[in-house]
Design a protein around this motif. Structure first.
Motif, short mmCIF file in Angstrom:
data_model
loop_
_atom_site.label_atom_id
_atom_site.label_comp_id
_atom_site.label_asym_id
_atom_site.label_seq_id
_atom_site.Cartn_x
_atom_site.Cartn_y
_atom_site.Cartn_z
N THR A 221 -23.30 0.41 -53.18
CA THR A 221 -24.74 0.13 -53.22
C THR A 221 -25.40 0.63 -51.93
O THR A 221 -26.48 1.24 -51.96
N ARG A 222 -24.73 0.36 -50.81
CA ARG A 222 -25.29 0.76 -49.52
C ARG A 222 -25.41 2.28 -49.40
O ARG A 222 -26.42 2.81 -48.97
N MET B 190 -25.58 4.43 -51.83
CA MET B 190 -26.59 4.98 -52.75
C MET B 190 -28.00 4.69 -52.24
O MET B 190 -28.88 5.54 -52.37
N ALA B 191 -28.20 3.51 -51.66
CA ALA B 191 -29.52 3.20 -51.12
C ALA B 191 -29.84 4.15 -49.98
O ALA B 191 -30.97 4.62 -49.84
N ARG B 192 -28.84 4.48 -49.19
CA ARG B 192 -29.05 5.33 -48.03
C ARG B 192 -29.57 6.70 -48.45
O ARG B 192 -30.40 7.29 -47.76
N SER C 129 -31.07 7.30 -51.36
CA SER C 129 -32.09 7.12 -52.41
C SER C 129 -31.60 7.61 -53.77
O SER C 129 -32.23 8.43 -54.42
N ILE C 130 -30.44 7.13 -54.16
CA ILE C 130 -29.95 7.42 -55.51
C ILE C 130 -30.14 6.14 -56.30
O ILE C 130 -29.70 5.07 -55.87
#
Lengths: 473, 119
Positions: free
Chosen positions: B31-32, B34-36, B38-39
């Motif tokens: 999650t981290r 992907m958030a980084r 922007s996915i």
């Protein structure tokens, strides 16, 4: 002395002594070969034990005691192709060939939507408007369009109100901001659709967000827009799709308008490019969809352009944190999504539509997310949505109730139109239409209308349809 | 097929699930990451742009995952054993390390606890 010890001490007798008493009964030939056995069958080796099967006792660890063959179902059907089930789920049916054509059903006109004399009558939607509404996804799957021969809707008191709002916005070139609230099935989305239909008929540019949830649940691509504070996020795939919808639904209006402003775009634009072509450019390439959307908006807000109707259904979904995450893993507020922000800026009155227009949002009562503020809200005597509650409270906000500042600001000063049940005259009008379509077999009498009107929670239109048409006993 | 850190992933695969196939990446780390970049959470491998793929590969290369992480784990156990600690001994004997009872229910410890632990 213990007996065990006694036995241990017992000396073993010599084997010659043990064999001696048996030997005399056997024949002399067998005496040396098998001194214990008297028959040939007893000499045969014991049958080999079957592996894994035990008799009299639980099965060994790891083995199954009972084996039942599973019946394997052979499916001969073709599995659904990718997207097929979704297409079926989202299919909009606007016609029922089994329903009767209603004699004397008139098409909606600009006048009929603002005329109080038309209240309680059903009007058909013109074909071109239906096409445009279909493109902007204004028809919803759960609505009863597929029950009748052609799309038609009831002109109710609120329809006329909305029609007047639209007319005034056009005349005075002002921005009207309206939120539709009301009970579940009270016709909010259809009223929004009527507003859109009116705008299409007036030759406005229409921009519709059919489901606010799609913007915020994190199902489409997003990316931060550089040089924005606080950081905003563009949704390129959604924007490209929106541009495609705008271009198709408003083709007649936009094809007559050419670009007049200068734009900072990653590619050069043709000088006499029409606005529908501009939208198509963005629809084709999601990478430039957001800059193109901004360019389109700049063109539309330039002087001399037609008014704009912006609509959004399911308002509560954009009034909370979205499911998207910022690079620091904190959830992004829905208002930081560029498209939502665009809508909210006009809904809150922070920006005005230069050529006049309407910003309208409908609340959904059947799909409304829980909001922390709602839980802190004091007990309410009558059923009302969170947004309504917030709207009512805006003037006297309880400082001890936790509320989202941005949401409160966004909804400050909007006009709230609360939908209630239909009046008996309106209910009669719509039920006569049901009967004329052949979908209601009963004679529409005063008593019958009263009965159904009461059953439908004092004329909640969705319930009325259910009671009269869907649940035919 | 898209190559991420030397592993081929099919186009239909969820990016989140693809990341979680690496040893050392679980739900929170994926999650981290992907958030980084922007996915979005439901993105599939085919939705990734080239920039995303290079970013992800660079990020994964810099992380202690897969064999590096397994080696670190083994080193930690070996260190415990070499200093002669109780935990080291219990690892070496294939018995529970943290004071669990050993009368019954020590299958997991038997399976996993050893000096050359798999991971």
């Amino acid at each position: 002395m213990p007996s065990s010890r006694c036995l241990l001490r017992l000396p073993h007798p010599p084997s010659s002594l043990l064999a001696a008493p048996i030997a005399p009964h056997t024949s002399t030939s067998l005496r040396h070969a098998a001194p214990f056995s008297a028959s040939a069958s007893q000499c045969m080796p014991a049958p080999a034990k079957k592996k894994g099967v035990t008799f009299g006792g639980p099965p060994a660890r790891g083995t199954k005691a009972l084996r039942i063959k599973k019946t394997v179902r052979q499916s001969t059907a073709r599995p659904p192709a990718p997207g097929e089930r979704r297409a079926l789920r989202k299919r909009i049916v606007l016609s029922n060939t089994n329903a009767l054509e209603v004699a004397g059903l008139r098409d909606a006109t600009l006048d009929s939507l603002v005329d109080e004399a038309m209240v309680g009558k059903v009007v058909g939607l013109p074909g071109q408007v239906v096409d445009s509404l279909r493109v902007v996804e204004a028809f919803k799957v759960h609505q009863g369009w597929g029950l009748f021969r052609r799309p038609a809707c009831l002109v109710r008191k609120e329809t006329v109100e909305i029609g007047r709002v639209v007319a005034e916005a056009e005349e005075q070139k002002t921005t009207r901001r309206v939120v539709l609230c009301g009970e579940r099935n009270s016709g909010k989305s259809v009223l929004l659709l009527q507003g859109l239909a009116g705008a299409f008929m007036r030759g406005w540019v229409v921009l519709n967000f059919p489901e606010a949830k799609d913007l915020t649940i994190g199902h489409t691509a997003y990316s931060p827009i550089p040089n924005t504070t606080p950081t905003q996020y563009a949704q390129r795939t959604y924007t490209a799709n929106l541009l495609s919808q705008i271009s198709k639904a408003n083709a007649s209006v936009l094809s007559a308008l050419q670009i007049t402003q200068s734009h900072d775009l990653p590619m050069p634009l043709q000088r006499n490019l029409t606005l529908d072509r501009l939208c198509e450019l963005g629809a084709r390439d999601p990478d430039i969809a957001w800059p193109i959307f901004q360019a389109l908006w700049k063109e539309l807000t330039a002087p001399g352009r037609p008014p704009v109707f912006m609509a959004l259904d399911g308002l509560a979904h954009v009034m909370r944190l979205s499911a998207y995450l910022a690079p620091d893993t904190k959830p992004i507020h829905a208002h930081d999504l560029a498209l939502v922000n665009h809508f909210v800026e006009y809904l809150s009155g922070q920006k005005q539509l230069g050529n006049g227009g309407v910003v309208m949002a409908a609340v959904s009562e059947s799909n409304q997310p829980r909001t922390p503020a709602l839980e802190h809200a004091p007990r309410r005597k009558q059923p009302e949505s969170f947004l309504e509650h917030q709207l009512r409270q805006l003037k006297h906000w309880n400082p001890y109730v936790k509320g989202d500042e941005r949401v409160i600001k966004a909804l400050d000063g909007v006009e709230v139109l609360r939908l209630k049940g239909l009046s008996r005259e309106e209910a009669r009008g719509v039920m006569e239409y049901y009967a004329a379509s052949g979908m209601l077999r009963n004679t529409v009498t005063e008593g019958f209308v009263s009965e159904k009107w009461s059953l439908a929670g004092q004329g909640i239109v969705g319930e009325l349809e259910r009671a009269a048409v869907r649940l035919r006993v | 097929m898209v190559l991420l850190l030397g592993v081929n992933f099919s186009e239909q695969r969820l990016v989140k699930r693809a990341l979680e196939t690496f040893y050392g990446i679980g739900p929170s780390v994926s999650t981290r990451i992907m958030a980084r970049f922007s996915i979005h959470p439901t993105a599939k491998i085919r939705d990734l742009e080239n920039k995303h793929i290079t970013d992800l590969t660079a990020e994964l290369t810099g992380m202690r995952i897969e064999n590096d992480l397994r080696r670190q784990l083994r080193e930690n156990i070996t260190r415990l054993r070499d200093m002669g600690s109780y935990r080291g001994r219990r690892h070496a004997m294939g018995l529970p390390v943290r004071g669990q009872r050993t009368r019954t229910q020590i299958q997991t410890a038997r399976k996993l606890n050893r000096i050359e632990r798999r991971g």
